[in-house]
Design an enzyme around this catalytic site. Sequence first.
Site, PDB file in Angstrom:
ATOM      1  N   ARG A   1       0.842  -1.189   0.000  1.00 24.34           N
ATOM      2  CA  ARG A   1       0.000   0.000   0.000  1.00 24.34           C
ATOM      3  C   ARG A   1       0.882   1.246   0.000  1.00 24.34           C
ATOM      4  O   ARG A   1       2.020   1.225   0.451  1.00 24.34           O
ATOM      5  CB  ARG A   1      -0.894   0.024   1.245  1.00 24.34           C
ATOM      6  CG  ARG A   1      -2.102  -0.919   1.173  1.00 24.34           C
ATOM      7  CD  ARG A   1      -2.983  -0.805   2.395  1.00 24.34           C
ATOM      8  NE  ARG A   1      -2.306  -1.248   3.582  1.00 24.34           N
ATOM      9  CZ  ARG A   1      -1.740  -0.469   4.482  1.00 24.34           C
ATOM     10  NH1 ARG A   1      -1.793   0.853   4.361  1.00 24.34           N
ATOM     11  NH2 ARG A   1      -1.127  -0.965   5.536  1.00 24.34           N
TER      12      ARG A   1
ATOM     13  N   CYS B   1       0.790  -7.254  11.883  1.00 24.91           N
ATOM     14  CA  CYS B   1       1.034  -7.375  13.320  1.00 24.91           C
ATOM     15  C   CYS B   1       0.285  -8.541  13.948  1.00 24.91           C
ATOM     16  O   CYS B   1       0.088  -8.576  15.162  1.00 24.91           O
ATOM     17  CB  CYS B   1       0.710  -6.072  14.027  1.00 24.91           C
ATOM     18  SG  CYS B   1       1.872  -4.763  13.599  1.00 24.91           S
TER      19      CYS B   1
ATOM     20  N   ARG C   1       2.246 -12.355  -0.411  1.00 22.46           N
ATOM     21  CA  ARG C   1       0.932 -12.719   0.135  1.00 22.46           C
ATOM     22  C   ARG C   1       0.340 -13.945  -0.533  1.00 22.46           C
ATOM     23  O   ARG C   1       0.693 -14.301  -1.653  1.00 22.46           O
ATOM     24  CB  ARG C   1      -0.040 -11.547  -0.067  1.00 22.46           C
ATOM     25  CG  ARG C   1       0.404 -10.249   0.580  1.00 22.46           C
ATOM     26  CD  ARG C   1      -0.511  -9.826   1.675  1.00 22.46           C
ATOM     27  NE  ARG C   1       0.058  -8.757   2.477  1.00 22.46           N
ATOM     28  CZ  ARG C   1      -0.478  -8.345   3.622  1.00 22.46           C
ATOM     29  NH1 ARG C   1      -1.576  -8.905   4.077  1.00 22.46           N
ATOM     30  NH2 ARG C   1       0.085  -7.382   4.319  1.00 22.46           N
TER      31      ARG C   1
ATOM     32  N   HIS D   1     -10.574  -2.402  11.490  1.00 20.30           N
ATOM     33  CA  HIS D   1      -9.479  -3.244  10.987  1.00 20.30           C
ATOM     34  C   HIS D   1      -9.233  -4.360  12.006  1.00 20.30           C
ATOM     35  O   HIS D   1      -8.229  -4.365  12.705  1.00 20.30           O
ATOM     36  CB  HIS D   1      -8.231  -2.370  10.804  1.00 20.30           C
ATOM     37  CG  HIS D   1      -7.107  -3.009  10.044  1.00 20.30           C
ATOM     38  ND1 HIS D   1      -5.816  -2.541  10.100  1.00 20.30           N
ATOM     39  CD2 HIS D   1      -7.076  -4.060   9.199  1.00 20.30           C
ATOM     40  CE1 HIS D   1      -5.030  -3.286   9.321  1.00 20.30           C
ATOM     41  NE2 HIS D   1      -5.770  -4.222   8.770  1.00 20.30           N
TER      42      HIS D   1
ATOM     43  N   SER E   1      -1.358  -3.468  10.316  1.00 17.18           N
ATOM     44  CA  SER E   1      -0.952  -4.339   9.219  1.00 17.18           C
ATOM     45  C   SER E   1       0.333  -5.092   9.584  1.00 17.18           C
ATOM     46  O   SER E   1       1.261  -4.503  10.132  1.00 17.18           O
ATOM     47  CB  SER E   1      -0.713  -3.506   7.963  1.00 17.18           C
ATOM     48  OG  SER E   1      -1.890  -2.804   7.646  1.00 17.18           O
TER      49      SER E   1
ATOM     50  N   ASP F   1      -9.307  -9.813   9.017  1.00 16.86           N
ATOM     51  CA  ASP F   1      -8.802  -8.462   8.707  1.00 16.86           C
ATOM     52  C   ASP F   1      -9.811  -7.341   8.980  1.00 16.86           C
ATOM     53  O   ASP F   1      -9.415  -6.267   9.374  1.00 16.86           O
ATOM     54  CB  ASP F   1      -8.356  -8.411   7.240  1.00 16.86           C
ATOM     55  CG  ASP F   1      -7.395  -7.252   6.936  1.00 16.86           C
ATOM     56  OD1 ASP F   1      -6.423  -7.082   7.694  1.00 16.86           O
ATOM     57  OD2 ASP F   1      -7.625  -6.523   5.963  1.00 16.86           O
TER      58      ASP F   1
ATOM     59  N   LYS G   1      -9.682  -2.540   1.647  1.00 19.82           N
ATOM     60  CA  LYS G   1      -9.423  -1.381   2.485  1.00 19.82           C
ATOM     61  C   LYS G   1     -10.237  -0.162   2.029  1.00 19.82           C
ATOM     62  O   LYS G   1     -10.704   0.625   2.845  1.00 19.82           O
ATOM     63  CB  LYS G   1      -7.918  -1.071   2.499  1.00 19.82           C
ATOM     64  CG  LYS G   1      -7.071  -2.181   3.150  1.00 19.82           C
ATOM     65  CD  LYS G   1      -7.655  -2.591   4.435  1.00 19.82           C
ATOM     66  CE  LYS G   1      -6.889  -3.408   5.436  1.00 19.82           C
ATOM     67  NZ  LYS G   1      -5.892  -4.366   5.203  1.00 19.82           N
TER      68      LYS G   1
ATOM     69  N   TYR H   1      -1.682  -3.552  -6.816  1.00 18.14           N
ATOM     70  CA  TYR H   1      -1.404  -4.355  -5.624  1.00 18.14           C
ATOM     71  C   TYR H   1      -2.474  -4.271  -4.547  1.00 18.14           C
ATOM     72  O   TYR H   1      -2.935  -3.179  -4.192  1.00 18.14           O
ATOM     73  CB  TYR H   1      -0.061  -3.957  -5.008  1.00 18.14           C
ATOM     74  CG  TYR H   1       0.345  -4.925  -3.938  1.00 18.14           C
ATOM     75  CD1 TYR H   1       0.902  -6.148  -4.279  1.00 18.14           C
ATOM     76  CD2 TYR H   1       0.080  -4.668  -2.601  1.00 18.14           C
ATOM     77  CE1 TYR H   1       1.228  -7.072  -3.306  1.00 18.14           C
ATOM     78  CE2 TYR H   1       0.404  -5.590  -1.619  1.00 18.14           C
ATOM     79  CZ  TYR H   1       0.976  -6.791  -1.981  1.00 18.14           C
ATOM     80  OH  TYR H   1       1.285  -7.718  -1.019  1.00 18.14           O
TER      81      TYR H   1
HETATM   82  P1  GTP Z   1      -2.201  -7.728   7.449  1.00 22.80           P
HETATM   83  O1  GTP Z   1      -2.697  -8.772   6.526  1.00 22.80           O
HETATM   84  O2  GTP Z   1      -1.117  -6.878   6.856  1.00 22.80           O
HETATM   85  O3  GTP Z   1      -3.295  -6.877   8.010  1.00 22.80           O
HETATM   86  O4  GTP Z   1      -1.385  -8.477   8.640  1.00 22.80           O
HETATM   87  P2  GTP Z   1      -1.892  -9.310   9.917  1.00 22.80           P
HETATM   88  O5  GTP Z   1      -2.211  -8.366  11.023  1.00 22.80           O
HETATM   89  O6  GTP Z   1      -2.932 -10.287   9.534  1.00 22.80           O
HETATM   90  O7  GTP Z   1      -0.537 -10.063  10.366  1.00 22.80           O
HETATM   91  P3  GTP Z   1      -0.126 -11.605  10.218  1.00 22.80           P
HETATM   92  O8  GTP Z   1      -0.944 -12.514  11.083  1.00 22.80           O
HETATM   93  O9  GTP Z   1      -0.056 -11.949   8.795  1.00 22.80           O
HETATM   94  O10 GTP Z   1       1.345 -11.559  10.831  1.00 22.80           O
HETATM   95  C1  GTP Z   1       2.333 -10.678  10.343  1.00 22.80           C
HETATM   96  C2  GTP Z   1       3.703 -11.128  10.759  1.00 22.80           C
HETATM   97  O11 GTP Z   1       3.793 -11.190  12.179  1.00 22.80           O
HETATM   98  C3  GTP Z   1       4.046 -12.519  10.238  1.00 22.80           C
HETATM   99  O12 GTP Z   1       5.370 -12.524   9.759  1.00 22.80           O
HETATM  100  C4  GTP Z   1       3.921 -13.399  11.452  1.00 22.80           C
HETATM  101  O13 GTP Z   1       4.778 -14.491  11.401  1.00 22.80           O
HETATM  102  C5  GTP Z   1       4.224 -12.463  12.619  1.00 22.80           C
HETATM  103  N1  GTP Z   1       3.468 -12.843  13.825  1.00 22.80           N
HETATM  104  C6  GTP Z   1       2.136 -13.090  13.895  1.00 22.80           C
HETATM  105  N2  GTP Z   1       1.768 -13.458  15.148  1.00 22.80           N
HETATM  106  C7  GTP Z   1       2.897 -13.424  15.892  1.00 22.80           C
HETATM  107  C8  GTP Z   1       3.185 -13.698  17.274  1.00 22.80           C
HETATM  108  O14 GTP Z   1       2.311 -14.054  18.075  1.00 22.80           O
HETATM  109  N3  GTP Z   1       4.484 -13.544  17.667  1.00 22.80           N
HETATM  110  C9  GTP Z   1       5.468 -13.149  16.806  1.00 22.80           C
HETATM  111  N4  GTP Z   1       6.698 -13.026  17.269  1.00 22.80           N
HETATM  112  N5  GTP Z   1       5.244 -12.899  15.496  1.00 22.80           N
HETATM  113  C10 GTP Z   1       3.974 -13.030  15.049  1.00 22.80           C
HETATM  114  C1  SPV Z   2      -2.964  -4.504   5.273  1.00 27.33           C
HETATM  115  O1  SPV Z   2      -1.981  -3.862   4.844  1.00 27.33           O
HETATM  116  O2  SPV Z   2      -3.528  -4.212   6.360  1.00 27.33           O
HETATM  117  C2  SPV Z   2      -3.475  -5.661   4.508  1.00 27.33           C
HETATM  118  C3  SPV Z   2      -2.958  -5.882   3.158  1.00 27.33           C
HETATM  119  O3  SPV Z   2      -4.349  -6.360   4.990  1.00 27.33           O
HETATM  120  S1  SPV Z   2      -3.715  -4.835   2.000  1.00 27.33           S
HETATM  121  O4  SPV Z   2      -4.853  -5.511   1.415  1.00 27.33           O
HETATM  122  O5  SPV Z   2      -2.711  -4.556   0.943  1.00 27.33           O
HETATM  123  O6  SPV Z   2      -4.155  -3.611   2.634  1.00 27.33           O
HETATM  124 MN    MN Z   3      -4.883  -5.697   7.127  1.00 26.64          MN
END
Ligand code: GTP
Ligand code: SPV
Ligand code: MN
Length: 593
Positions: A80, A261, A378, A237, A259, A286, A217, A208
């Site tokens: 983004r 996290c 992704r 979110h 994002s 999400d 979003k 993207y």
């Molecule tokens: P978006 O799709 O961008 O909104 O991201 P998200 O909030 O769904 O995050 P996601 O679950 O994909 O995790 C993002 C990154 O954080 C990944 O590389 C995970 O491996 C890492 N991660 C997720 N949960 C944990 C956790 O409990 N501990 C640690 N250390 N890392 C984590």
């Molecule tokens: C985020 O960035 O919070 C995502 C990926 O979930 S995107 O769809 O690119 O916004």
């Molecule tokens: Mn997201």
Amino acid sequence: MNTDFSQFGRTPCSHPQARAWVEQTAALTSPDRIFWCDGSEAEKEALYAEAVRTGVLIQLNQEKLPGCYYHRSNPNDVARVEQCTYICSEAEVDAGPTNNWAEPKAMRAKLLDLATGSMKGRTMYVVPYLMGPHGSPLAKVGVEITDSIYVVLNMRIMARMGQIAWDHLGDCPEFNRGLHCLLDLNPERRFICHFPENNEIISVGSGYGGNALLGKKCLALRIASALGRKEGWMAEHMLIMGVESPSGDKSFVAAAFPSQCGKTNFAMLVPPAEFKGWKVWTVGDDIAWMKPGPDGRLWAINPEAGFFGVAPGTNAKTNPNAMKTIQRDTIYTNVALKPDGTVWWEGHDDPAPAECLDWQGRPWTPESKEKAAHANSRFTAPMANNPMLAPEANDPAGVPIDAIIFGGRRPNTVPLVFQAFNWSHGVFLGATMGSETTAAAAGAVGQVRRDPMAMLPFCGYNMGRYFRHWLDMRKAIKYPPRIFNVNWFRKDTDGKFLWPGFGQNMRVLQWVVGRCRGRAGAHETPLGWVPRYDDFNTEGLDGLTPETFEKLQAMNADEWRREILQQDELFMRLYQFLPKELIFQRELLVARL
Ligand code: GTP
Ligand code: SPV
Ligand code: MN
């Protein structure tokens, strides 16, 4: 199967306003052909065949990954772009200090100028889609016009796409209009623009994720948040999960993490072996749309139908349900491609391949300096593939939320978990959230910034009024969810994570659900209610000694003084619009400290 592309997409919709808008847009953009998506299986095969034929997708090994495809983005277009994202409300004050604003008339003229003739020689796809379960009073219809077949195929996974949207719309004239043009992917001509007063989105110059899949979003957060404020509901979110205890009771939790996290990972959590009889169900990973129900509780739906998840770090140990989900019918974007037609990324279960092609298509070996997969690579997978998909994910009524969790990526300062004293204190916790920036957006990574409710990049109106809306919602909810704050990312002095995270987050979740049901103890601190060591389930987690727990939960006064000054920076920017309650909450915190 018939995959003759010319045979598909030939039936225009009968919705008069949508049809007129499509015709008008075609007159402007001059495509060779208009393709009306109906969402059928036959159409899907034809679209994939066309995407492969034109080099947009590569078909992966169909024995090992049936129905899976691979895509590489333009290297300048992999995340983004917040600096190119605009809220085009009539008045600048309605976009507020945290958004880019542009005057709607001038911006529309500029965008339509860029779009003029931009689809010459190309196919214009009309993508009707429904956000939310069919028949849900919260569900919304959008139509995306795009010249990207990659966008069409992703939207088909991420939303309920095709005839179902027209059926839901009926003869209602109101739907979200989204125009998406790839142009030449020049970052100088990249604009993601929202016109909340017209329920309209125009996005040009990027193919993207959140820039281009307009249901996600753009509609489900930026436009929907503005709509929710007017109509008395919330677009957030947030992931949504169901937590079933051994006695069979099910609690629902929504959690806002910025994002990258941890939302997808938390939403798909598999409890550790010691948690016999506990089950975690995914409703969404999400986005949550939430509205008070007639029973006085806050009800939530997941408007999406798929997961657009972060690939790096995903493996059978961190997220087994995701690994099962992405074995079929999945589009992989910007991961590494192995010689056998399968995929790999940093943190995959398989060891690094001796050779493969990296996300840019360059030969890669374990000796290479750069990563094989992009940090924001992704997978796009249907939620129906998730073995722990909650049956309620398709329920038009949604689920009643018992707890809301806020969390960020904080190497220090913020404890593993604490509970807000009440709703307005909880809103304060959300409003003051900070988190390290990640690769999900272009720009520097690893810098702590304020990201209120994980909505900084996604709130479609003035952030100060958004806080007001959160506080006002309390009056409409007789039984408000309890509010919590978590931080999986606290580090020790060696820079190692103090908390194992992933499945072990079940321990925090058990305490959260226990608090909501009056089963778990806590004691009061300046920050909020926290678990004592004995209130926390440590069974089977070697190393979670009282000393480690102390470090995880520690509140350091110096760190908190600095934290409050950082929070003040955002409050100062918003001061003119900031609800008094939040200023009082700040004062109370300072006094308690
Ligand atoms: P978006 O799709 O961008 O909104 O991201 P998200 O909030 O769904 O995050 P996601 O679950 O994909 O995790 C993002 C990154 O954080 C990944 O590389 C995970 O491996 C890492 N991660 C997720 N949960 C944990 C956790 O409990 N501990 C640690 N250390 N890392 C984590
Ligand atoms: C985020 O960035 O919070 C995502 C990926 O979930 S995107 O769809 O690119 O916004
Ligand atoms: Mn997201």
